[in-house]
Design an enzyme around this catalytic site. Sequence first.
Site, short mmCIF file in Angstrom:
data_model
loop_
_atom_site.label_atom_id
_atom_site.label_comp_id
_atom_site.label_asym_id
_atom_site.label_seq_id
_atom_site.Cartn_x
_atom_site.Cartn_y
_atom_site.Cartn_z
N SER A 68 35.26 0.46 -59.92
CA SER A 68 34.62 1.50 -60.74
C SER A 68 33.59 0.94 -61.72
CB SER A 68 35.66 2.36 -61.45
OG SER A 68 36.73 1.60 -61.88
N HIS B 28 34.29 -5.60 -50.76
CA HIS B 28 35.76 -5.52 -50.74
C HIS B 28 36.16 -4.18 -50.13
CE1 HIS B 28 39.78 -6.56 -52.42
NE2 HIS B 28 39.90 -5.27 -52.65
N HIS C 164 41.11 -5.96 -47.82
CA HIS C 164 42.38 -5.99 -48.56
C HIS C 164 43.32 -4.97 -47.92
CE1 HIS C 164 44.48 -5.11 -52.71
NE2 HIS C 164 45.30 -5.65 -51.82
N GLY D 294 41.71 -5.12 -59.75
CA GLY D 294 42.31 -3.98 -60.45
C GLY D 294 41.94 -3.93 -61.92
N MET E 210 46.50 -2.94 -47.63
CA MET E 210 47.68 -2.43 -48.35
C MET E 210 48.43 -1.56 -47.36
SD MET E 210 45.78 -1.70 -51.95
CE MET E 210 44.17 -1.76 -51.18
N MET F 193 47.11 -9.15 -58.07
CA MET F 193 46.78 -7.75 -58.40
C MET F 193 46.99 -7.54 -59.90
SD MET F 193 45.72 -6.07 -55.76
CE MET F 193 45.63 -4.47 -56.57
N SER G 80 34.22 -3.50 -54.77
CA SER G 80 35.16 -2.63 -54.05
C SER G 80 34.56 -1.26 -53.79
CB SER G 80 36.46 -2.47 -54.84
OG SER G 80 37.24 -1.46 -54.24
N MET H 209 44.43 1.42 -46.99
CA MET H 209 45.74 1.92 -47.44
C MET H 209 46.34 2.85 -46.39
SD MET H 209 44.70 3.00 -51.28
CE MET H 209 43.73 1.92 -52.33
N GLY I 212 46.84 0.82 -54.99
CA GLY I 212 46.89 2.20 -54.52
C GLY I 212 45.72 3.05 -54.94
C1 DX5 Z 1 43.43 -0.95 -55.85
C2 DX5 Z 1 42.40 -1.66 -55.03
C3 DX5 Z 1 41.24 -2.13 -55.78
C4 DX5 Z 1 40.42 -1.06 -56.45
C5 DX5 Z 1 39.76 -1.69 -57.64
O1 DX5 Z 1 44.58 -0.76 -55.10
O2 DX5 Z 1 42.99 -2.79 -54.40
O3 DX5 Z 1 40.40 -2.97 -54.98
O4 DX5 Z 1 39.42 -0.51 -55.63
O5 DX5 Z 1 39.09 -0.69 -58.34
P1 DX5 Z 1 38.85 -0.82 -59.90
O6 DX5 Z 1 37.95 -1.98 -60.12
O7 DX5 Z 1 38.25 0.51 -60.24
O8 DX5 Z 1 40.21 -1.02 -60.53
ZN ZN Z 2 41.59 -4.21 -53.41
#
Ligand code: DX5
Ligand code: ZN
Length: 220
Positions: A197, A32, A65, A175, A67, A136, A7, A36, A141
């Site tokens: 992360s 990924h 993805h 997540g 959102m 999720m 991501s 948002m 977010g």
């Molecule tokens: C959150 C996102 C995730 C996020 C995951 O809303 O959908 O894809 O970037 O990041 P980590 O792995 O740091 O939780």
């Molecule tokens: Zn995501």
Amino acid sequence: MNILSTSILSADFTRLGEQIRIADRAGAQYIHIDVMDGLFVPSISYGMPVMRSVRKITEKTFDVHLMIERPERYIGAFADCGADIITFHLESTDRPAAVIEQIHERGLRAGIAVKPKTPVEAFVPYLGSADMLLVMTVEPGFGGQSYLEDCTGKIRAARKMAEESGRRPDVQVDGGICRENIDTVLDAGANVAVVGSAVFQGDIEKNIKYFLGKLSRQEV
Ligand code: DX5
Ligand code: ZN
């Protein structure tokens, strides 16, 4: 096959291209891309111009993805920007079947997602058409949140549903996935792990190799 989807929400945007190239070379199968809109989730991330620009530097699967509210408005636009998979939230539209169809009409794979409080039973009507079920494991977010332990049972339930349906969709988790819980989510039946992360903090290449090692040892 188990898949790592990195991501880029947690990437350093001043060096986005460079970091995607590192992820690509290190062997991450999917990139990924979290979109948002500030309505479906509180934050606003990035959209078409960023996607179009990074599409030029990698051939890897773009795992988008969404959102956003009413994703049906934007399927064509994200398809045009180079998406390979488009996942949307069942909570974000009143016509999920039509959205899946729109995605398929563009020749792309369709994923459906549920937030932590939405039961996995919401997937049932779409098991014959969806290509991926996204469970999720944090409130969508933001990157960098902690994995919600309560969601492990939902991964197991989604895997069972996936196995029992003729189409056998992938089961994706997103997540808070990190070194401490990757085994847990794989054991529960996830076969696509989104990691933000835990990949982009520190040595990206080393982190990716670590997760790929885990993913290749535990095939579902
Ligand atoms: C959150 C996102 C995730 C996020 C995951 O809303 O959908 O894809 O970037 O990041 P980590 O792995 O740091 O939780
Ligand atoms: Zn995501």
